[in-house]
Design a protein around this motif. Structure first.
Motif, PDB file in Angstrom:
ATOM      1  N   ARG A 115      34.880 -24.384  18.063  1.00  0.00           N
ATOM      2  CA  ARG A 115      33.858 -23.346  17.973  1.00  0.00           C
ATOM      3  C   ARG A 115      34.181 -22.189  18.918  1.00  0.00           C
ATOM      4  N   VAL A 116      34.508 -22.553  20.154  1.00  0.00           N
ATOM      5  CA  VAL A 116      34.813 -21.535  21.164  1.00  0.00           C
ATOM      6  C   VAL A 116      36.020 -20.708  20.750  1.00  0.00           C
ATOM      7  N   LYS A 117      37.038 -21.333  20.188  1.00  0.00           N
ATOM      8  CA  LYS A 117      38.233 -20.607  19.738  1.00  0.00           C
ATOM      9  C   LYS A 117      37.888 -19.580  18.671  1.00  0.00           C
ATOM     10  N   TYR A 118      37.086 -19.993  17.689  1.00  0.00           N
ATOM     11  CA  TYR A 118      36.685 -19.059  16.633  1.00  0.00           C
ATOM     12  C   TYR A 118      35.800 -17.940  17.189  1.00  0.00           C
ATOM     13  N   ASP A 119      34.910 -18.287  18.118  1.00  0.00           N
ATOM     14  CA  ASP A 119      34.024 -17.272  18.702  1.00  0.00           C
ATOM     15  C   ASP A 119      34.811 -16.237  19.507  1.00  0.00           C
ATOM     16  N   ILE A 120      35.805 -16.686  20.252  1.00  0.00           N
ATOM     17  CA  ILE A 120      36.632 -15.753  21.034  1.00  0.00           C
ATOM     18  C   ILE A 120      37.464 -14.888  20.104  1.00  0.00           C
ATOM     19  N   PHE A 121      37.986 -15.478  19.032  1.00  0.00           N
ATOM     20  CA  PHE A 121      38.731 -14.678  18.047  1.00  0.00           C
ATOM     21  C   PHE A 121      37.832 -13.606  17.463  1.00  0.00           C
ATOM     22  N   TYR A 122      36.593 -13.964  17.171  1.00  0.00           N
ATOM     23  CA  TYR A 122      35.652 -13.004  16.586  1.00  0.00           C
ATOM     24  C   TYR A 122      35.383 -11.838  17.528  1.00  0.00           C
ATOM     25  N   LEU A 123      35.079 -12.121  18.789  1.00  0.00           N
ATOM     26  CA  LEU A 123      34.730 -11.035  19.701  1.00  0.00           C
ATOM     27  C   LEU A 123      35.933 -10.151  20.022  1.00  0.00           C
ATOM     28  N   GLU A 124      37.147 -10.682  19.885  1.00  0.00           N
ATOM     29  CA  GLU A 124      38.342  -9.884  20.147  1.00  0.00           C
ATOM     30  C   GLU A 124      38.839  -9.153  18.903  1.00  0.00           C
ATOM     31  N   ASN A 125      38.330  -9.530  17.733  1.00  0.00           N
ATOM     32  CA  ASN A 125      38.813  -8.930  16.482  1.00  0.00           C
ATOM     33  C   ASN A 125      37.674  -8.440  15.597  1.00  0.00           C
TER      34      ASN A 125
END
Length: 451
Positions: free
Chosen positions: A416-426
């Motif tokens: 979940r955290v990986k996808y959330d960080i990808f979202y906020l950076e992209n």
């Protein structure tokens, strides 16, 4: 060198400029009876279009660019183009042109530009795949987990036009030297070099960089397992001093913040007025008939900058003292019959559009957790707190990617955290729209973890 490498981007970009400007100006011709004013329009609007495109990197599209990024660029350029055109006709108000016809012209022009851009993008993919043109010969220096993923990417995605000539394993007993790698690159006319950072020492890195610079080779590095290299670093200058920031968050840019907030407000008003206004009294009757308690359930969650707020939902459980401590489980006895239905269809989440309108949440973003769980995960899960750099969302990239509902183990929350960080950076508006449609589709189809 352009012909030698089989790279046509040097021609494609100017051609793209010409096609777009032709579309804009040819479609505008019908508005002008005076050729002098038309020439004035052509020169001023074309010049401003080019300036804006250079500032927004509108034509900086590569073979590996994602579709959402292309649509985002078109959206930004389109908004500014519409403003420019209306400003021109505002200055030359003696032309007396109907605003609706001007808007239709700008939208049709943008549609033609979008179709042209996407057609070129996808035709080039087919050209590389079927006719084997516009290819780039590449090598990989150093074999580890990251470079092996890149090797598989090149082999499994021929439409990108990367031809992998060789992968050099520097770990073997008969270790390949960097000089041997460079000799192979020279002999086989390699276009691009991909190298692992971890497999070369400082001297070898300097040698590789010097070779690439002196021989017009494109050099790119893959991050190793060192955490700093796996970030999306933001590179800026303080005077002449280069500074690296840990990450760049697109939503923090003023224009992007305005776009995202506007999207949130418009969608939340549509849902509140168009759905909640009539659905709430109907659900209220069923909820109160089955069990005593309020229609709405509110719970403290952590949002932007870790600040707490009350998150609203339709009550789907019988009132119980564990509601703020323990998350929902499969076949949870606390869930009412009405609750099972509204949870299965995600209707229980709709009141959170009130949170969105208040500015406490966004339509799309990392899902907020109960305060007790947030404290627990913050201590246990690396990078968990990064999610709080942006507003939490009703839905998110992690949720539409299969990580919604009950957190079964640490691996679930880590992903979940990986996808959330990808979202906020992209982040992009089109990524938000894609996630919203995917959420609606999943809700209509029914999800296994929606309980």
């Amino acid at each position: 060198m352009i012909f030698k490498r089989g790279r046509y981007s040097g021609f494609l970009r100017p051609i793209s400029y010409i096609i777009d400007l032709l579309i804009i100006n040819v479609l505008a011709y019908r508005f002008f009876e005076d050729n002098i004013i038309f020439i004035n329009y052509t020169v001023s609007v074309s010049l401003l279009w080019i300036i804006i495109a250079l500032r927004s990197n509108f034509y900086e599209i590569y073979r590996f660019t994602r579709l959402t990024n292309i649509l985002t660029l078109i959206g930004k350029q389109g908004v500014l183009f519409i403003l420019i055109v209306f400003a021109f006709f505002g200055v030359f108000n003696n032309l007396n042109r109907d605003p609706l016809s001007i808007l239709n012209y700008t939208l049709f022009s943008l549609l033609c530009i979008t179709l042209t851009k996407l057609a070129v993008f996808y035709l080039l993919k087919k050209y590389r795949l079927l006719l084997k043109g516009n290819l780039r010969k590449v090598v990989i220096i150093g074999l580890n987990q990251k470079t092996d993923q890149l090797r598989k990417f090149f082999l499994e995605n021929p439409e990108y036009g990367y031809v992998l000539a060789k992968t050099f394993d520097l770990n073997k007993d008969d270790k390949t030297t960097l000089d041997e790698c460079l000799a192979f690159i020279e002999e086989n006319n390699v276009d691009e070099i991909y190298s692992s950072v971890a497999k070369l020492n400082n001297k070898e890195l300097s040698q590789l960089i010097d070779y690439a610079d002196n021989n017009l080779k494109i050099l790119k590095f893959l991050p190793d397992n060192k955490e700093i290299y796996s970030k999306r670093l933001d590179f800026t200058y303080y005077g002449y001093l280069p500074i690296l920031s840990l990450r760049k968050i697109p939503i923090e840019e003023p224009f992007n913040k305005f776009i995202k907030r506007s999207f949130d407000i418009i969608l939340s008003i549509i849902i509140i007025v168009g759905v909640l206004s009539w659905l709430t009294p109907i659900l209220a009757i069923f909820i109160m008939l089955e069990s005593k308690g309020p229609v709405f359930f509110k719970q403290r969650r952590n949002g932007l900058d870790y600040k707490e707020f009350y998150c609203y939902k339709f009550r789907s459980m019988r009132p119980n003292p564990e509601a703020h401590l323990h998350q929902i489980r499969k076949n949870d006895p606390r869930v009412t019959r009405v609750g099972k239905v509204i949870r299965k269809t995600s209707i229980d989440e709709l009141p959170q559009f009130i949170n969105v309108l208040k500015g406490e949440m966004s339509v799309v973003g990392p899902r907020p957790h109960m305060v007790s769980h947030t404290h627990m995960y913050a201590k246990r899960i690396d990078k968990f707190m990064v999610r709080h750099f942006i507003k939490p969302g009703i839905t998110g990239l992690a949720q539409v990617s299969g990580y919604r509902g009950e957190v079964e183990d640490d691996n679930h929350i880590i992903n979940r955290v990986k996808y959330d960080i990808f979202y906020l950076e992209n982040w992009s508006l089109f990524l938000d729209i894609k996630i919203v449609f995917q959420t609606i589709y999943n809700a209509l189809r029914g999800e296994e973890k929606a309980y």
